[in-house]
Design a protein around this motif. Sequence first.
Motif, PDB file in Angstrom:
ATOM      1  N   ILE A 152     -25.834-150.364 -29.402  1.00  0.00           N
ATOM      2  CA  ILE A 152     -24.942-149.425 -30.083  1.00  0.00           C
ATOM      3  C   ILE A 152     -23.905-148.938 -29.072  1.00  0.00           C
ATOM      4  N   GLU A 153     -22.684-148.800 -29.528  1.00  0.00           N
ATOM      5  CA  GLU A 153     -21.579-148.343 -28.689  1.00  0.00           C
ATOM      6  C   GLU A 153     -21.873-146.965 -28.088  1.00  0.00           C
ATOM      7  N   VAL A 154     -21.414-146.747 -26.872  1.00  0.00           N
ATOM      8  CA  VAL A 154     -21.609-145.470 -26.180  1.00  0.00           C
ATOM      9  C   VAL A 154     -21.140-144.316 -27.067  1.00  0.00           C
ATOM     10  N   GLY A 155     -21.985-143.303 -27.184  1.00  0.00           N
ATOM     11  CA  GLY A 155     -21.632-142.097 -27.923  1.00  0.00           C
ATOM     12  C   GLY A 155     -21.906-142.163 -29.412  1.00  0.00           C
ATOM     13  N   THR A 156     -22.461-143.253 -29.903  1.00  0.00           N
ATOM     14  CA  THR A 156     -22.731-143.408 -31.332  1.00  0.00           C
ATOM     15  C   THR A 156     -24.204-143.127 -31.607  1.00  0.00           C
ATOM     16  N   LEU A 182     -28.834-131.739 -32.975  1.00  0.00           N
ATOM     17  CA  LEU A 182     -28.540-131.167 -34.296  1.00  0.00           C
ATOM     18  C   LEU A 182     -29.202-131.980 -35.399  1.00  0.00           C
ATOM     19  N   ALA A 183     -29.220-133.294 -35.248  1.00  0.00           N
ATOM     20  CA  ALA A 183     -29.845-134.164 -36.249  1.00  0.00           C
ATOM     21  C   ALA A 183     -31.341-133.905 -36.337  1.00  0.00           C
ATOM     22  N   VAL A 184     -31.999-133.732 -35.193  1.00  0.00           N
ATOM     23  CA  VAL A 184     -33.439-133.433 -35.197  1.00  0.00           C
ATOM     24  C   VAL A 184     -33.692-132.125 -35.931  1.00  0.00           C
ATOM     25  N   GLU A 185     -32.924-131.105 -35.604  1.00  0.00           N
ATOM     26  CA  GLU A 185     -33.095-129.807 -36.280  1.00  0.00           C
ATOM     27  C   GLU A 185     -32.879-129.958 -37.777  1.00  0.00           C
ATOM     28  N   ALA A 189     -29.863-135.489 -42.862  1.00  0.00           N
ATOM     29  CA  ALA A 189     -29.509-135.727 -41.459  1.00  0.00           C
ATOM     30  C   ALA A 189     -28.811-137.071 -41.288  1.00  0.00           C
ATOM     31  N   MET A 190     -29.296-138.102 -41.975  1.00  0.00           N
ATOM     32  CA  MET A 190     -28.677-139.422 -41.884  1.00  0.00           C
ATOM     33  C   MET A 190     -27.240-139.368 -42.407  1.00  0.00           C
ATOM     34  N   ASN A 191     -27.045-138.714 -43.544  1.00  0.00           N
ATOM     35  CA  ASN A 191     -25.706-138.616 -44.131  1.00  0.00           C
ATOM     36  C   ASN A 191     -24.756-137.837 -43.228  1.00  0.00           C
ATOM     37  N   ARG A 192     -25.274-136.832 -42.587  1.00  0.00           N
ATOM     38  CA  ARG A 192     -24.447-135.928 -41.778  1.00  0.00           C
ATOM     39  C   ARG A 192     -24.142-136.492 -40.387  1.00  0.00           C
ATOM     40  N   TYR A 193     -25.119-137.160 -39.744  1.00  0.00           N
ATOM     41  CA  TYR A 193     -24.971-137.469 -38.315  1.00  0.00           C
ATOM     42  C   TYR A 193     -24.909-138.956 -37.962  1.00  0.00           C
ATOM     43  N   ASN A 194     -25.168-139.867 -38.875  1.00  0.00           N
ATOM     44  CA  ASN A 194     -25.072-141.293 -38.531  1.00  0.00           C
ATOM     45  C   ASN A 194     -23.633-141.671 -38.215  1.00  0.00           C
ATOM     46  N   GLY A 195     -23.485-142.566 -37.237  1.00  0.00           N
ATOM     47  CA  GLY A 195     -22.151-143.073 -36.920  1.00  0.00           C
ATOM     48  C   GLY A 195     -21.526-142.412 -35.735  1.00  0.00           C
TER      49      GLY A 195
END
Length: 185
Positions: free
Chosen positions: A95-99, A166-169, A179-185
């Motif tokens: 996965i690209e850096v920062g993704t 933030l995704a874990v929380e 969480a997937m909808n909000r933070y993926n990508g």
Amino acid sequence: MYIIAGLGNPGKRYDGTRHNVGFEAIDLLAHRNGIKVNKLKHKALYGEGFWGGEKVVLVKPQTFMNLSGESLRDMMEFYKLDIKNLIVIYDDVDIEVGTLRIRQKGSSGSHNGMKSIIHQLQSHDFPRIRIGIGKPQYGDLADYVLGRFSKEEISPTVEAIERAALAVESIVKEGIELAMNRYNG
């Protein structure tokens, strides 16, 4: 209750390396939520706390990356926890850096720490958050993951670690779909 494990290698010499972004995410979660990750048991450093009424255990396996599953198997057995209540945060060269990539379950890919966890738990049905560290353009993969980020990679990596926290929380408080909808990508 949730066990949230960040993967990495113990010891100062590995601080700040690409392979230790999981540890860094746990450190950030601990700081944000006032949890001290200072107990040593089950081949791990860990700390316990509560978020929104849910007990959470933040874990940094101390077995070195390739044996992470030994520690997590011991933790899961001790807490008698359902596999779906384990969240693993780790680096991913694909996965690209920062993704970020958040998944409900999946394979280990090329990650030896995840291979160990899946083997020890005999399941791949647990949520995971992968933090992209990119692939080396040349050279040995082991040297790359145990190396440090370039100046250009530091800012996107710090931001990805913050988003991972933030995704874990979000997973603990609102569920993995959101969480997937909000933070993926």
